[in-house]
Design an enzyme around this catalytic site. Structure first.
Site, PDB file in Angstrom:
ATOM      1  N   CYS A 117       9.375 -27.233 -37.794  1.00 53.64           N
ATOM      2  CA  CYS A 117       8.329 -27.940 -37.051  1.00 53.64           C
ATOM      3  C   CYS A 117       8.484 -27.677 -35.564  1.00 53.64           C
ATOM      4  O   CYS A 117       9.433 -27.029 -35.124  1.00 53.64           O
ATOM      5  CB  CYS A 117       8.387 -29.442 -37.329  1.00 53.64           C
ATOM      6  SG  CYS A 117       9.903 -30.225 -36.774  1.00 53.64           S
ATOM      7  N   CYS A 149       0.841  -1.199   0.000  1.00 51.89           N
ATOM      8  CA  CYS A 149       0.000   0.000   0.000  1.00 51.89           C
ATOM      9  C   CYS A 149       0.876   1.249   0.000  1.00 51.89           C
ATOM     10  O   CYS A 149       2.113   1.173   0.088  1.00 51.89           O
ATOM     11  CB  CYS A 149      -0.930   0.018   1.215  1.00 51.89           C
ATOM     12  SG  CYS A 149      -0.047   0.074   2.785  1.00 51.89           S
ATOM     13  N   ASP A 152      -4.641   3.891  -9.434  1.00 49.28           N
ATOM     14  CA  ASP A 152      -5.116   2.565  -9.812  1.00 49.28           C
ATOM     15  C   ASP A 152      -3.970   1.592 -10.084  1.00 49.28           C
ATOM     16  O   ASP A 152      -4.206   0.386 -10.224  1.00 49.28           O
ATOM     17  CB  ASP A 152      -5.982   2.647 -11.087  1.00 49.28           C
ATOM     18  CG  ASP A 152      -7.293   3.375 -10.850  1.00 49.28           C
ATOM     19  OD1 ASP A 152      -7.808   3.288  -9.724  1.00 49.28           O
ATOM     20  OD2 ASP A 152      -7.780   4.032 -11.786  1.00 49.28           O
ATOM     21  N   ASP A 188     -12.972   1.100 -12.063  1.00 52.51           N
ATOM     22  CA  ASP A 188     -12.889   2.403 -11.427  1.00 52.51           C
ATOM     23  C   ASP A 188     -14.004   3.256 -12.038  1.00 52.51           C
ATOM     24  O   ASP A 188     -14.503   2.945 -13.124  1.00 52.51           O
ATOM     25  CB  ASP A 188     -11.511   3.009 -11.696  1.00 52.51           C
ATOM     26  CG  ASP A 188     -11.411   4.438 -11.211  1.00 52.51           C
ATOM     27  OD1 ASP A 188     -11.777   4.693 -10.063  1.00 52.51           O
ATOM     28  OD2 ASP A 188     -10.989   5.291 -12.017  1.00 52.51           O
ATOM     29  N   ASP A 238      -7.645   3.940 -14.810  1.00 50.33           N
ATOM     30  CA  ASP A 238      -6.878   4.860 -15.651  1.00 50.33           C
ATOM     31  C   ASP A 238      -5.958   5.781 -14.880  1.00 50.33           C
ATOM     32  O   ASP A 238      -5.162   6.501 -15.478  1.00 50.33           O
ATOM     33  CB  ASP A 238      -7.827   5.709 -16.494  1.00 50.33           C
ATOM     34  CG  ASP A 238      -8.554   6.759 -15.657  1.00 50.33           C
ATOM     35  OD1 ASP A 238      -8.881   6.453 -14.489  1.00 50.33           O
ATOM     36  OD2 ASP A 238      -8.788   7.868 -16.162  1.00 50.33           O
ATOM     37  N   CYS A 297      11.743 -28.638 -33.908  1.00 50.37           N
ATOM     38  CA  CYS A 297      12.820 -27.679 -34.152  1.00 50.37           C
ATOM     39  C   CYS A 297      12.820 -26.602 -33.070  1.00 50.37           C
ATOM     40  O   CYS A 297      13.876 -26.170 -32.605  1.00 50.37           O
ATOM     41  CB  CYS A 297      12.654 -27.014 -35.513  1.00 50.37           C
ATOM     42  SG  CYS A 297      12.762 -28.126 -36.912  1.00 50.37           S
ATOM     43  N   CYS A 319       3.187   1.692   2.955  1.00 48.96           N
ATOM     44  CA  CYS A 319       4.404   0.874   2.842  1.00 48.96           C
ATOM     45  C   CYS A 319       5.472   1.632   2.073  1.00 48.96           C
ATOM     46  O   CYS A 319       6.663   1.587   2.411  1.00 48.96           O
ATOM     47  CB  CYS A 319       4.112  -0.442   2.119  1.00 48.96           C
ATOM     48  SG  CYS A 319       2.992  -1.548   2.985  1.00 48.96           S
TER      49      CYS A 319
END
Length: 807
Positions: free
Chosen positions: A90, A19, A698, A503, A694, A93, A22
């Protein structure tokens, strides 16, 4: 800081960040360490940038930060190297090329993509390119830097042209062989004619010469790659073709020139099998490469939007590569914008569909931004360059699409492990089946037919292509629809999320106030709005600016006012002649002894208008929901997903938006930490959660959610933390992204079911399982046709994703 002092910059990884508090505590703990001048901690990236006086004492710093509860360790920035890889044919490979890359000292991760013939290598530092090239050449998969590999489109075109020429030559040489041998088997009169007019040996000799020319000419490509792989003990698809065709050719050659070495009952030639196998596989590879190129067309279309030249504001032509930030460029009708910029003169409408997915051209005027690659439709503009070259939006989109197309989904790692051991297993099956039929079968020559059929039918190409071509087609089409998948896991997981949390401000709503209702007590709406705008045009408050914007949109003529004054927190006043105009809150009206007669609804904010003591009416403003928000919510619900609203706004506006959009779960007044906790609670309940936002606040939630979706109109921090970016900023992009994820994963599953099912079903048939019960043997020619068809079907199925429409 003193300029003559030496400072050191160190980037650290920080644990236990959950958070904003922190972050503050971690920064304080770092700043308290000896020698540290400053420290900045980023919650979204879990990193710290530390400036210190000289090198840090890392052991002491790590010990101190562990004691503080936020363990750190130095971050070694991984270096990404992209290479072009040759000889990939393939899935086996891919596995072998990756294994070879991982054996190079310093390489930590390696991802090889069969569809793009490229490799992405992660290392702790610079790699010795020459040593790497020598190592990979010895492994049979030469590499070179992408920048030196030439234009991929030119390379693909050359490969397609070469395969077409090889197929045509092989076809011309194969036709007489096929007619001589198969015509004799299928049409008895033709057989008699050959025997009477040509004879057995001349017929076989003619087939020998033509088939030898096929193997030495058009079929040389299989021997050039397949034989070295066999010699290295790492057989792949070409090795299977070599073993099958050479066995058929060698046995037939012995029958032709030394028939006494073969029992009389077994003196048959299989030149037509070797010839037709080469021809069919060349045709299949040609069709596959051409279709595979279509899967990657999205990047070519995006890059094709970039013009080569532009027009300077003074009328002089200039190369786009020579444009630098600050240059002023002129844009004429019908031209594409050369670089990102901001309009400084003129008005026009610009078609931004290939960038945003929006079909309606956007109006552009002074102060608006323009994006490189978009198409000017009507007017003429002058714009100032702000971002050029690799910094333009278009360049970043191309880069993100390339990264998404080169990504590996978790399921691909399992596929690579399977294909890595697939060819050796096929060889064992072919030898075992052929040996059993030779020893115990009624006709020993059938052992050759069975061995060749098993070798040819069991090509793992379809398995290797099943995932990457679908990713190329799906992410490319998503980009055309305005959706960018920044991380590969999101493509696999977004369609499977249980709950989508949004949001509110700037995500579901426009993020700025706008006039939603005008309520005059007397007179017209236009008169009330014009008077209010005349006063508010002197205000810097967002609500006032919204009123002015509405008046401009209606092209109203504003009356002259004077004596503007702003009263902080309550409103503004001005004079219209001798009359005092008051515009503001209920408190302003009450203080002036004016009884307001209107009240707002839901999340509306009312500004009241009065002239002297006369109440004239009110103007309602709100943060309006985006046009496509309601349809987006309905679409997500129809897809079976729960939808929730997480907002830091007050309960009234949040509930109002939730009710209007049909969102059943809404949470108001949430701090960024509380949003994060809400998502983690859902995850603890076993739900897979996508979060759409946005803003900078966030970013932690976007990084923590199972899938983070950021709006392209949002902040750079939010987009950096997200897994998916919606370029247009429209909420409908969420439903489109979810649909792209769902359909792409369904397409991959279809491809894998076909690719694995094809081999599981037909290898036993090729080994003679049906013949044990009186059924037919599988002809090597049919085996070659089935093998070629399997890869083509996988690629064509993936191409269906290019027809996806926005949800």
């Amino acid at each position: 800081m003193p300029k003559d002092q030496s400072f050191s910059e160190t980037r650290l990884k920080v644990e236990n960040l959950t958070c904003g508090s922190c972050v503050a505590r971690a920064e304080a703990a770092l700043a308290a360490q000896p020698g540290v001048v400053s420290a900045t901690v980023n919650l979204a990236t879990k990193r710290a940038d530390v400036t210190s006086e000289g090198p840090l004492d890392m052991p002491a710093l790590e010990q101190a930060m562990t004691h503080a509860g936020y363990p750190v360790h130095a971050e070694t920035s991984a270096q990404i190297t992209r290479l072009s890889v040759e000889n990939l044919t393939c899935g086996s490979c891919v596995a072998r090329a990756e294994t070879a890359l991982l054996r190079i000292p310093g390489v930590e991760k390696a991802h090889v993509n069969l569809a793009t013939h490229s490799a992405e290598i992660e290392s702790g530092g610079p790699l010795d390119l020459h040593a790497m090239q020598s190592h990979m050449a010895a492994a049979g998969y030469p590499v070179m830097p992408v920048a030196e590999a030439g234009d991929p489109d030119d390379d693909a075109a050359s490969e397609i042209a070469a395969l077409w020429r090889s197929f045509l030559l092989a076809g011309v040489l194969t036709l007489p062989v096929f007619i001589l041998e198969m015509g004799s088997h299928l049409i008895p009169p033709f057989h008699h004619w050959v025997m009477a007019n040509i004879g057995t040996f001349p017929s076989h000799f003619t087939q020998f010469v033509l088939t030898t020319l096929i193997l030495a000419g058009p079929g040389r490509i299989f021997f050039r790659h397949g034989v070295p792989a066999l010699m290295r003990g790492a057989p792949e698809m070409n090795s299977l073709v070599v073993l099958g065709t050479f066995a058929a050719w060698a046995f037939s050659t012995v029958v032709t020139f030394a028939p006494g070495l073969v029992p009389e009952t077994s003196r048959f030639v299989y030149f037509e099998a070797a010839a037709v196998i080469v021809t069919l596989i060349l045709l299949g590879r040609y069709l596959e490469v051409r279709a595979r190129g279509q899967a990657g067309s999205a990047i070519r279309q995006l890059m094709g939007l970039r013009p080569e030249t532009a027009t300077h504001a003074n009328g002089e032509p200039v190369a786009v590569a020579a444009v630098v930030p600050g240059d002023e460029l002129r844009l004429f009708p019908g031209e594409r914008v050369a670089v990102d910029g901001v309009v400084i003169d003129g008005e026009s409408y610009i078609d931004e569909a290939m960038i945003t997915g929006e079909p309606v051209p956007s109006a552009k005027a002074v102060g608006d931004t323009v994006t490189g690659g978009t198409l000017n439709t009507t007017g003429s503009l002058v714009y100032r360059a702000t971002h050029v070259g690799a910094d333009t939006v278009l360049a970043q989109i191309v880069r993100m699409v390339e990264d998404a197309q080169a990504t590996r989904l978790p399921i691909q790692s399992l596929i690579n492990k399977v294909t890595g051991v697939f060819v050796p297993i096929v060889l064992v099956i072919a030898i075992t089946a052929a040996g059993a039929w030779f020893l115990f079968g009624p006709d020993p020559v059938k052992a050759l037919v069975i061995g060749v059929s098993v070798l040819i039918i069991a090509c793992p190409c379809a398995m290797g292509l099943a995932t990457p071509v679908s990713i190329m087609a799906g992410t490319g089409r998503a980009a055309e629809l305005g959706v960018l998948f920044r991380k590969g896991d999101a493509l696999q997981s977004l369609g499977r999320v249980d709950l989508v949390a949004f949001d509110k401000t700037g995500t579901l709503t426009l993020g700025a106030p706008a006039v939603t209702r005008i309520a005059p007590v007397a007179g017209s709406e236009e008169v009330l709005l014009a008077l209010a705008a005349a006063v508010e045009q002197n205000s810097e408050h967002p609500l006032g600016q919204a009123v002015v914007a509405e008046a401009k949109a209606r092209e109203l003529t504003l009356p002259e006012v004077s004596g503007f004054q702003s009263v902080t927190g309550v409103g503004v006043t001005a004079r219209d002649g001798a009359a005092v105009i008051r515009i503001g809150t209920e408190a302003m009206m009450a203080e002036a002894g004016i009884d307001e007669e209107l009240s707002g609804h839901g999340s509306e904010t009312l500004i009241h208008v009065a002239r002297d003591s006369d109440y004239l009416g009110a103007i309602a403003l709100a943060d309006p929901v985006k046009e496509d928000a309601a349809q987006t919510i309905a679409t997500l619900k129809a897809q079976g997903k729960r939808v929730a609203l997480l907002s830091g706004d007050a309960r009234g506006p949040v509930d109002d938006v939730a009710q209007r959009l049909g969102i059943d779960e809404s949470f108001a007044r949430l701090s960024p930490e509380e949003k994060l906790a809400r998502v983690e609670t859902w995850q603890a309940e076993g739900l897979k959660v996508a979060f759409v936002g946005d803003g900078i606040n966030d970013a932690p939630v976007l990084a923590t959610a199972d899938v983070g979706v950021a709006l392209g109109s949002g902040t750079d921090v939010a987009m950096e933390a997200a897994d998916v970016v919606l370029i247009s900023g429209a909420p409908s992009g969420v439903a489109t992204a979810s649909e792209v994820s769902r359909r792409t994963m369904r397409n991959i599953v279809q491809n894998l079911v076909w690719a694995f099912g094809y081999n599981v079903a037909l290898i036993p048939v090729a080994a003679g399982l049906l013949a044990l019960f009186g059924g037919p043997f599988l002809s090597p020619i049919l085996a070659a046709g089935a093998m070629a068809a399997s890869s083509i079907l996988v690629v064509m199925n993936a191409l269906r994703l290019r027809r996806m429409e926005a949800a």
